[in-house]
Motif scaffolding. Structure first.
Motif, PDB file in Angstrom:
ATOM      1  N   ILE A  13       8.871   0.142   7.529  1.00 14.98           N
ATOM      2  CA  ILE A  13       7.701  -0.139   6.694  1.00 14.98           C
ATOM      3  C   ILE A  13       6.421   0.141   7.479  1.00 14.98           C
ATOM      4  O   ILE A  13       5.513   0.799   6.974  1.00 14.98           O
ATOM      5  CB  ILE A  13       7.733  -1.590   6.174  1.00 14.98           C
ATOM      6  CG1 ILE A  13       8.891  -1.756   5.183  1.00 14.98           C
ATOM      7  CG2 ILE A  13       6.404  -1.971   5.526  1.00 14.98           C
ATOM      8  CD1 ILE A  13       9.257  -3.194   4.888  1.00 14.98           C
ATOM      9  N   ASP A  14       6.364  -0.329   8.717  1.00 15.32           N
ATOM     10  CA  ASP A  14       5.182  -0.079   9.551  1.00 15.32           C
ATOM     11  C   ASP A  14       4.965   1.423   9.729  1.00 15.32           C
ATOM     12  O   ASP A  14       3.835   1.907   9.646  1.00 15.32           O
ATOM     13  CB  ASP A  14       5.329  -0.754  10.918  1.00 15.32           C
ATOM     14  CG  ASP A  14       5.141  -2.262  10.856  1.00 15.32           C
ATOM     15  OD1 ASP A  14       4.572  -2.761   9.856  1.00 15.32           O
ATOM     16  OD2 ASP A  14       5.565  -2.944  11.802  1.00 15.32           O
ATOM     17  N   ASP A  15       6.042   2.167   9.963  1.00 14.57           N
ATOM     18  CA  ASP A  15       5.934   3.622  10.145  1.00 14.57           C
ATOM     19  C   ASP A  15       5.434   4.309   8.877  1.00 14.57           C
ATOM     20  O   ASP A  15       4.570   5.181   8.936  1.00 14.57           O
ATOM     21  CB  ASP A  15       7.290   4.221  10.544  1.00 14.57           C
ATOM     22  CG  ASP A  15       7.731   3.801  11.946  1.00 14.57           C
ATOM     23  OD1 ASP A  15       6.903   3.265  12.717  1.00 14.57           O
ATOM     24  OD2 ASP A  15       8.923   4.005  12.260  1.00 14.57           O
ATOM     25  N   ILE A  16       5.979   3.903   7.736  1.00 11.64           N
ATOM     26  CA  ILE A  16       5.575   4.509   6.462  1.00 11.64           C
ATOM     27  C   ILE A  16       4.107   4.209   6.180  1.00 11.64           C
ATOM     28  O   ILE A  16       3.342   5.103   5.814  1.00 11.64           O
ATOM     29  CB  ILE A  16       6.472   4.016   5.301  1.00 11.64           C
ATOM     30  CG1 ILE A  16       7.885   4.581   5.445  1.00 11.64           C
ATOM     31  CG2 ILE A  16       5.870   4.409   3.951  1.00 11.64           C
ATOM     32  CD1 ILE A  16       8.910   3.960   4.493  1.00 11.64           C
ATOM     33  N   LEU A  17       3.720   2.962   6.359  1.00 13.76           N
ATOM     34  CA  LEU A  17       2.328   2.586   6.095  1.00 13.76           C
ATOM     35  C   LEU A  17       1.372   3.327   7.024  1.00 13.76           C
ATOM     36  O   LEU A  17       0.286   3.737   6.607  1.00 13.76           O
ATOM     37  CB  LEU A  17       2.148   1.072   6.231  1.00 13.76           C
ATOM     38  CG  LEU A  17       2.820   0.227   5.150  1.00 13.76           C
ATOM     39  CD1 LEU A  17       2.647  -1.258   5.462  1.00 13.76           C
ATOM     40  CD2 LEU A  17       2.296   0.560   3.760  1.00 13.76           C
ATOM     41  N   ALA A  18       1.767   3.515   8.264  1.00 16.22           N
ATOM     42  CA  ALA A  18       0.915   4.210   9.224  1.00 16.22           C
ATOM     43  C   ALA A  18       0.765   5.694   8.873  1.00 16.22           C
ATOM     44  O   ALA A  18      -0.307   6.271   9.033  1.00 16.22           O
ATOM     45  CB  ALA A  18       1.489   4.070  10.626  1.00 16.22           C
ATOM     46  N   SER A  19       1.834   6.298   8.357  1.00 14.78           N
ATOM     47  CA  SER A  19       1.796   7.734   8.072  1.00 14.78           C
ATOM     48  C   SER A  19       1.311   8.045   6.656  1.00 14.78           C
ATOM     49  O   SER A  19       0.869   9.152   6.376  1.00 14.78           O
ATOM     50  CB  SER A  19       3.177   8.363   8.283  1.00 14.78           C
ATOM     51  OG  SER A  19       4.090   7.868   7.331  1.00 14.78           O
ATOM     52  N   GLN A  20       1.382   7.063   5.771  1.00 11.65           N
ATOM     53  CA  GLN A  20       1.086   7.302   4.361  1.00 11.65           C
ATOM     54  C   GLN A  20      -0.403   7.372   4.067  1.00 11.65           C
ATOM     55  O   GLN A  20      -0.827   8.036   3.143  1.00 11.65           O
ATOM     56  CB  GLN A  20       1.732   6.197   3.517  1.00 11.65           C
ATOM     57  CG  GLN A  20       1.859   6.534   2.074  1.00 11.65           C
ATOM     58  CD  GLN A  20       2.654   5.479   1.346  1.00 11.65           C
ATOM     59  OE1 GLN A  20       2.351   4.292   1.440  1.00 11.65           O
ATOM     60  NE2 GLN A  20       3.670   5.889   0.635  1.00 11.65           N
ATOM     61  N   GLY A  21      -1.188   6.677   4.845  1.00  8.94           N
ATOM     62  CA  GLY A  21      -2.614   6.644   4.565  1.00  8.94           C
ATOM     63  C   GLY A  21      -2.910   5.647   3.465  1.00  8.94           C
ATOM     64  O   GLY A  21      -2.069   4.820   3.109  1.00  8.94           O
ATOM     65  N   PRO A  22      -4.101   5.742   2.890  1.00  7.08           N
ATOM     66  CA  PRO A  22      -4.503   4.760   1.887  1.00  7.08           C
ATOM     67  C   PRO A  22      -3.659   4.841   0.618  1.00  7.08           C
ATOM     68  O   PRO A  22      -3.274   5.931   0.194  1.00  7.08           O
ATOM     69  CB  PRO A  22      -5.956   5.115   1.578  1.00  7.08           C
ATOM     70  CG  PRO A  22      -6.294   6.306   2.378  1.00  7.08           C
ATOM     71  CD  PRO A  22      -5.107   6.730   3.169  1.00  7.08           C
ATOM     72  N   THR A  23      -3.361   3.677   0.067  1.00 10.46           N
ATOM     73  CA  THR A  23      -2.682   3.596  -1.229  1.00 10.46           C
ATOM     74  C   THR A  23      -3.640   2.913  -2.187  1.00 10.46           C
ATOM     75  O   THR A  23      -4.714   2.482  -1.791  1.00 10.46           O
ATOM     76  CB  THR A  23      -1.379   2.777  -1.123  1.00 10.46           C
ATOM     77  OG1 THR A  23      -1.706   1.463  -0.667  1.00 10.46           O
ATOM     78  CG2 THR A  23      -0.383   3.408  -0.172  1.00 10.46           C
ATOM     79  N   SER A  24      -3.257   2.790  -3.432  1.00  8.15           N
ATOM     80  CA  SER A  24      -4.119   2.086  -4.375  1.00  8.15           C
ATOM     81  C   SER A  24      -4.288   0.645  -3.905  1.00  8.15           C
ATOM     82  O   SER A  24      -3.388   0.067  -3.303  1.00  8.15           O
ATOM     83  CB  SER A  24      -3.526   2.126  -5.777  1.00  8.15           C
ATOM     84  OG  SER A  24      -2.392   1.303  -5.860  1.00  8.15           O
TER      85      SER A  24
END
Length: 68
Positions: A13-24
């Motif tokens: 989850i931390d990796d995805i959030l770090a790579s995903q950038g801003p979400t709604s």
């Protein structure tokens, strides 16, 4: 073993959030709240709940990522 799965899910989850950038904003807040609950459950030794919460978060993130 269950503790390892909770830890692995939290790291994913931390990796995805770090790579995903801003979400709604609404999605980000919901994920943050669930993530806080998952981390609290994991810290309290409630690995079953931590795994359930992190699994839901991962599913949601994967749906969001593939929908972009």
């Amino acid at each position: 073993m269950a503790d390892d799965l909770a830890t692995i899910n939290l790291q994913k989850i931390d990796d995805i959030l770090a790579s995903q950038g801003p979400t709604s904003e609404g999605l980000d807040k919901a994920i943050t709240e669930q993530l806080d609950r998952a981390k609290a459950a994991h810290a309290a030794g409630d690995n079953k709940n931590a795994i359930a919460l992190t699994s839901k978060i991962l599913e949601r993130l994967e749906k969001t990522d593939s929908g972009v």
